[in-house]
Write a protein that holds these residues in place. Structure first.
Motif, PDB file in Angstrom:
ATOM      1  N   GLY A   1       0.978  -1.496   0.199  1.00  0.00           N
ATOM      2  CA  GLY A   1       0.432  -0.172   0.153  1.00  0.00           C
ATOM      3  C   GLY A   1       0.757   1.131   0.168  1.00  0.00           C
TER       4      GLY A   1
ATOM      5  N   LEU B   1      -0.618   6.228   0.354  1.00  0.00           N
ATOM      6  CA  LEU B   1      -0.740   6.564   0.833  1.00  0.00           C
ATOM      7  C   LEU B   1      -0.472   7.927   0.528  1.00  0.00           C
TER       8      LEU B   1
ATOM      9  N   ILE C   1      -0.576   7.131   8.773  1.00  0.00           N
ATOM     10  CA  ILE C   1      -0.918   5.983   8.557  1.00  0.00           C
ATOM     11  C   ILE C   1      -2.065   4.976   8.654  1.00  0.00           C
TER      12      ILE C   1
ATOM     13  N   THR D   1      -5.709   4.562   6.868  1.00  0.00           N
ATOM     14  CA  THR D   1      -6.228   3.289   5.547  1.00  0.00           C
ATOM     15  C   THR D   1      -7.327   2.545   6.976  1.00  0.00           C
ATOM     16  N   ARG D   2      -7.939   3.040   8.160  1.00  0.00           N
ATOM     17  CA  ARG D   2      -9.143   3.194   8.874  1.00  0.00           C
ATOM     18  C   ARG D   2     -10.346   4.072   7.799  1.00  0.00           C
TER      19      ARG D   2
ATOM     20  N   ARG E   1     -10.110   3.984   4.594  1.00  0.00           N
ATOM     21  CA  ARG E   1     -10.647   3.351   3.411  1.00  0.00           C
ATOM     22  C   ARG E   1     -11.685   2.711   3.402  1.00  0.00           C
TER      23      ARG E   1
ATOM     24  N   ALA F   1      -1.072  -5.890   7.624  1.00  0.00           N
ATOM     25  CA  ALA F   1      -0.900  -4.825   7.121  1.00  0.00           C
ATOM     26  C   ALA F   1      -0.612  -3.097   7.493  1.00  0.00           C
TER      27      ALA F   1
ATOM     28  N   SER G   1      -0.956  -0.886   8.454  1.00  0.00           N
ATOM     29  CA  SER G   1      -1.477   0.184   9.614  1.00  0.00           C
ATOM     30  C   SER G   1      -1.004  -0.801  10.897  1.00  0.00           C
TER      31      SER G   1
END
Lengths: 135, 217
Positions: free
Chosen positions: A23, A27, A128, A132-133, A135, B18, B20
């Motif tokens: 990813g 980002l 980050i 990510t949350r 998305r 992941a 995160s």
């Protein structure tokens, strides 16, 4: 300011967030305190575990001796010495050498530049997670 | 079709954690390091040494007659004096080094350290009431050792070692009345008082010195 050392030896260990992590390309527009919160913009110098530990430990102490840091990080003299030197060369930590009786004593303290670097790194991590949350 | 002609069946690679999760892991590492470093220099070697000196003086003042009020009162007076000296030096060291000593940390240390001491106080009252004076040195050393081990879990690694040694001395002291049951009470008293001196006095002085040398005061 001392020369910043971002040599290949600062490569993060497996399992850490890195420039080539999954990813990484998606980002580039994450929000957070850090405006440049991309993995590529991570401060690779303090991203390495031992160096991150040194900076974190010094952030909550005025100064720590070499032995205290060694015991805290659970590492060897040589390893700590190498990592501390990299941070010192970057101007992130300050090293003071003195004598306690006849024994040499080395103390480390976090410089304002090092504190800024840690804050920026924390900002990156939070950004980050937030990106990510969302998305 | 030979074995070599068959297509290889490769296991699909495990998906990397992941991004995160790894960022969270890094934040957790920073927090844990800060917590560990915050407790790192909070223990004062000078305070621990002073505790040992108070204990050695108490050994000399208390005498060897365990059933006498003098013995009991001397040790009961020595405990708060030694504790206050240790706390004073720890607070002084914390302020001097500008180390972080948060309310949360103080609460954690208190929750780890005091339950064993409270249990020791209750057991002391019971032992005195029942007249089990020879059990007191071993019980105090054991309970204090347990408190130091629990509190030391949040401090430098040398502190839990000191706690374990206190417990060892306590176990020996508890065995004395049983092993040397045939000895005159005076001799048993001398032996138990010597264990108290070696434990509360010797161990504190030794570890206080080591902590001072290794952890800056």
């Amino acid at each position: 300011m001392a020369k910043r050392n971002t040599a290949a030896s600062t490569r993060p260990p497996a399992g850490d967030v890195g420039a080539h992590g999954p990813g990484a390309g998606g980002l580039s527009s994450v929000d957070g305190h850090a405006t440049d919160a991309t993995p590529a913009a991570l401060d690779r110098l303090i991203h390495e575990r031992i160096r991150l530990g040194i900076v974190s430990a010094l952030a909550v102490n005025d100064s720590l001796s070499f032995n205290a840091l060694k015991s805290l990080m659970g590492t060897t003299d040589g390893n700590l010495s190498v990592h501390a030197r990299k941070l010192e060369e970057a101007g992130y930590i300050l090293c003071t050498k003195s004598f306690e009786g006849r024994l040499p004593k080395t103390d480390y303290a976090l410089s304002p530049l090092g504190r800024q670097a840690l804050e920026r790194y924390l900002g990156h991590m939070e950004a980050i997670i937030k990106a990510t949350r969302e998305r | 079709m030979t074995r070599h002609d068959r297509p290889l069946k490769l296991e699909p690679p495990a998906p990397p954690p992941a991004l995160s999760d790894r960022a969270l892991d890094n934040l957790r590492f920073i927090r844990q390091t800060m917590e560990a470093a915050g407790t790192f220099t909070a223990v004062s070697g000078a305070g621990i040494t002073l505790t040992g000196i108070v204990a050695l003086i108490a050994t000399l003042v208390a005498g060897t007659h365990l059933e006498s009020p003098r013995w009991l009162l001397t040790w009961m007076a020595a405990a708060p004096i030694a504790f206050s000296a240790s706390v004073y030096h720890t607070v002084r060291k914390t302020r001097a080094s500008k180390a972080t000593f948060t309310t949360a940390l103080a609460r954690k240390l208190a929750l780890a350290f005091f339950p064993s001491l409270v249990a020791g106080a209750v057991l002391t009252a019971v032992a005195i009431r029942a007249g089990w004076y020879p059990a007191l040195p071993g019980m105090w050393l054991m309970m204090y050792g347990a408190a130091v081990m629990a509190g030391g879990a949040m401090s430098v690694p040398i502190v839990p070692v000191m706690g374990a040694l206190f417990m060892g001395f306590g176990a020996i002291a508890l065995a004395v009345p049983l092993v040397f049951a045939g000895w005159p009470p005076e001799l048993r008293g001398v032996l138990l008082n010597s264990i108290m001196a070696a434990g509360f006095g010797g161990l504190h002085v030794l570890f206080g010195y080591l902590i001072s040398r290794r952890y800056g005061g």
